[in-house]
Design a protein around this motif. Sequence first.
Motif, PDB file in Angstrom:
ATOM      1  N   THR A   2       0.139   2.374   5.959  1.00 22.96           N
ATOM      2  CA  THR A   2      -0.869   1.508   5.336  1.00 22.96           C
ATOM      3  C   THR A   2      -0.430   0.988   3.972  1.00 22.96           C
ATOM      4  O   THR A   2      -1.253   0.488   3.201  1.00 22.96           O
ATOM      5  N   LEU A   3       0.870   1.078   3.671  1.00 19.35           N
ATOM      6  CA  LEU A   3       1.367   0.643   2.363  1.00 19.35           C
ATOM      7  C   LEU A   3       0.977  -0.800   2.050  1.00 19.35           C
ATOM      8  O   LEU A   3       0.440  -1.094   0.982  1.00 19.35           O
ATOM      9  N   GLU A   4       1.250  -1.713   2.973  1.00 18.65           N
ATOM     10  CA  GLU A   4       0.978  -3.127   2.686  1.00 18.65           C
ATOM     11  C   GLU A   4      -0.519  -3.369   2.460  1.00 18.65           C
ATOM     12  O   GLU A   4      -0.910  -4.070   1.523  1.00 18.65           O
ATOM     13  N   ASP A   5      -1.366  -2.751   3.285  1.00 20.72           N
ATOM     14  CA  ASP A   5      -2.813  -2.886   3.093  1.00 20.72           C
ATOM     15  C   ASP A   5      -3.242  -2.335   1.742  1.00 20.72           C
ATOM     16  O   ASP A   5      -4.132  -2.881   1.074  1.00 20.72           O
ATOM     17  N   ASN A   6      -2.623  -1.232   1.347  1.00 23.93           N
ATOM     18  CA  ASN A   6      -2.945  -0.607   0.066  1.00 23.93           C
ATOM     19  C   ASN A   6      -2.564  -1.520  -1.095  1.00 23.93           C
ATOM     20  O   ASN A   6      -3.341  -1.715  -2.044  1.00 23.93           O
ATOM     21  N   LEU A   7      -1.372  -2.110  -1.016  1.00 20.28           N
ATOM     22  CA  LEU A   7      -0.956  -3.063  -2.044  1.00 20.28           C
ATOM     23  C   LEU A   7      -1.941  -4.226  -2.122  1.00 20.28           C
ATOM     24  O   LEU A   7      -2.293  -4.693  -3.215  1.00 20.28           O
ATOM     25  N   ARG A   8      -2.399  -4.678  -0.960  1.00 21.66           N
ATOM     26  CA  ARG A   8      -3.309  -5.826  -0.929  1.00 21.66           C
ATOM     27  C   ARG A   8      -4.647  -5.511  -1.599  1.00 21.66           C
ATOM     28  O   ARG A   8      -5.226  -6.361  -2.267  1.00 21.66           O
TER      29      ARG A   8
ATOM     30  N   THR B  21      10.438  -2.677   1.405  1.00 19.24           N
ATOM     31  CA  THR B  21      10.816  -3.915   0.720  1.00 19.24           C
ATOM     32  C   THR B  21      10.003  -5.086   1.283  1.00 19.24           C
ATOM     33  O   THR B  21       9.461  -5.906   0.527  1.00 19.24           O
ATOM     34  N   GLU B  22       9.889  -5.141   2.602  1.00 21.64           N
ATOM     35  CA  GLU B  22       9.103  -6.212   3.230  1.00 21.64           C
ATOM     36  C   GLU B  22       7.633  -6.126   2.835  1.00 21.64           C
ATOM     37  O   GLU B  22       6.974  -7.158   2.642  1.00 21.64           O
ATOM     38  N   ALA B  23       7.102  -4.908   2.712  1.00 20.29           N
ATOM     39  CA  ALA B  23       5.695  -4.744   2.323  1.00 20.29           C
ATOM     40  C   ALA B  23       5.459  -5.329   0.935  1.00 20.29           C
ATOM     41  O   ALA B  23       4.459  -6.017   0.701  1.00 20.29           O
ATOM     42  N   CYS B  24       6.374  -5.082   0.013  1.00 21.22           N
ATOM     43  CA  CYS B  24       6.238  -5.637  -1.334  1.00 21.22           C
ATOM     44  C   CYS B  24       6.335  -7.165  -1.288  1.00 21.22           C
ATOM     45  O   CYS B  24       5.539  -7.861  -1.926  1.00 21.22           O
ATOM     46  N   LEU B  25       7.269  -7.682  -0.528  1.00 22.03           N
ATOM     47  CA  LEU B  25       7.438  -9.137  -0.454  1.00 22.03           C
ATOM     48  C   LEU B  25       6.219  -9.817   0.178  1.00 22.03           C
ATOM     49  O   LEU B  25       5.943 -10.986  -0.106  1.00 22.03           O
ATOM     50  N   ALA B  26       5.496  -9.083   1.025  1.00 16.46           N
ATOM     51  CA  ALA B  26       4.362  -9.668   1.737  1.00 16.46           C
ATOM     52  C   ALA B  26       3.125  -9.801   0.855  1.00 16.46           C
ATOM     53  O   ALA B  26       2.180 -10.492   1.232  1.00 16.46           O
ATOM     54  N   VAL B  27       3.113  -9.136  -0.289  1.00 19.40           N
ATOM     55  CA  VAL B  27       1.931  -9.128  -1.167  1.00 19.40           C
ATOM     56  C   VAL B  27       2.324  -9.784  -2.483  1.00 19.40           C
ATOM     57  O   VAL B  27       3.174  -9.271  -3.216  1.00 19.40           O
ATOM     58  N   ARG B  28       1.706 -10.893  -2.764  1.00 17.80           N
ATOM     59  CA  ARG B  28       2.165 -11.729  -3.880  1.00 17.80           C
ATOM     60  C   ARG B  28       2.199 -10.978  -5.210  1.00 17.80           C
ATOM     61  O   ARG B  28       3.088 -11.184  -6.022  1.00 17.80           O
ATOM     62  N   ARG B  29       1.226 -10.115  -5.446  1.00 18.69           N
ATOM     63  CA  ARG B  29       1.166  -9.435  -6.735  1.00 18.69           C
ATOM     64  C   ARG B  29       2.009  -8.162  -6.788  1.00 18.69           C
ATOM     65  O   ARG B  29       1.957  -7.442  -7.778  1.00 18.69           O
ATOM     66  N   CYS B  30       2.762  -7.863  -5.725  1.00 20.92           N
ATOM     67  CA  CYS B  30       3.748  -6.776  -5.823  1.00 20.92           C
ATOM     68  C   CYS B  30       4.981  -7.359  -6.501  1.00 20.92           C
ATOM     69  O   CYS B  30       5.684  -8.189  -5.931  1.00 20.92           O
TER      70      CYS B  30
ATOM     71  N   ALA C 163      16.104  -7.248   4.380  1.00 16.90           N
ATOM     72  CA  ALA C 163      14.690  -7.514   4.103  1.00 16.90           C
ATOM     73  C   ALA C 163      14.529  -8.580   3.014  1.00 16.90           C
ATOM     74  O   ALA C 163      13.622  -9.425   3.098  1.00 16.90           O
ATOM     75  N   LEU C 164      15.392  -8.556   2.023  1.00 13.41           N
ATOM     76  CA  LEU C 164      15.297  -9.521   0.922  1.00 13.41           C
ATOM     77  C   LEU C 164      15.778 -10.916   1.328  1.00 13.41           C
ATOM     78  O   LEU C 164      15.461 -11.896   0.662  1.00 13.41           O
ATOM     79  N   LYS C 165      16.544 -11.013   2.401  1.00 15.88           N
ATOM     80  CA  LYS C 165      16.951 -12.327   2.889  1.00 15.88           C
ATOM     81  C   LYS C 165      15.792 -12.962   3.599  1.00 15.88           C
ATOM     82  O   LYS C 165      15.701 -13.871   4.155  1.00 15.88           O
TER      83      LYS C 165
END
Length: 344
Positions: free
Chosen positions: A245-251, A289-298, A342-344
């Motif tokens: 649930t990392l990405e949801d948590n970041l959101r 890395t992808e989870a951070c990239l998916a959330v603009r404010r990460c 992931a960063l590409k």
Amino acid sequence: MRKNRLAVVGALAAVLVAVTGPAAVAHDEPPTLADLAQRHGRYFGSATDNPELTDAPYVSLLGSEFDQITPGNGMKWYATEPQQGVFDFSQGDEIVDLARANHQKVRGHTLVWHSQLPDWLTGREWTAGELRVVLKKHIQTEVRHYRGKVFAWDVVNEAFNEDGTYRDTIFYRTLGPGYIADALRWAHQADPRVKLYPNDYNIESIGPKSDAYYRLAKELRAQGVPLHGIGLQAHLALQYGYPATLEDNLRRFSRLGLETALTEVDIRMYLPADEEKLATQAEWYGDLTEACLAVRRCVGITLWDYTDKYSWIPAFFEGEGAALPWDEELRPKPAYYAIRDALK
């Protein structure tokens, strides 16, 4: 993404070996992790520590691959105020100077923490009035010293227990939960431009501990307390499973108007490392890395040092290690190529 990634990682590893061989010329060098992250408006950093700075190959890679540095120990209370009212910023200054020479930004770490405190602070009882004075002076002296030299501070580190209750620290016991808001206000007074974060481990997933930070953040924002982000340390371990649930948590923190950052990333395993464990570790590094990239404010990712040579894990978790994207010989592991992918 996961199945494709491992195939891509293998191919990418072969390509990078080819272009970084002896015949490679400067303009053929692949972009660094920092270069790739900057394309997404993020930073990619590493922690470091003063004793390591005598290791020239290590320092060279630290200076070239990353655009952000966190001092592992040199800005903590025991190092910066070893005697009451006597401040020593030499260790932090050394890392700030190194970062400046390499055009890297520095995350300040950490102002208020229950660990690595000097004996003069922990060796006596304080009244609330006395400790408030001591805490305010420490925070404001250090933040003023580094004003304009760091872009963010981990102001309060590890304030909650796993069940979401407040950790029983000298600060909580003596001052109550309001010490967190006070620390943020005092830091903001000393440097109104720096970004202020609480920072903790095991808050990557949605659960009691991250819920406590979510509630705290809502309360602080409602009270007008200066709070700009939440630091998720992301000390992960293969045996406990990936925080799905990392990405949801970041959101959800993002929806409060807060930045997030993955501040102390490593992914440990039981030793010996083998191909399967390293492949799983690589998947996890790519996924976070992808989870951070998916959330603009990460806003960025920081490894808790980048090489197993200087990892804290073996000394603190018996039988565990191999937690970082470079091995003890400073060779990139599958995790490194998964991050690149992931960063590409």
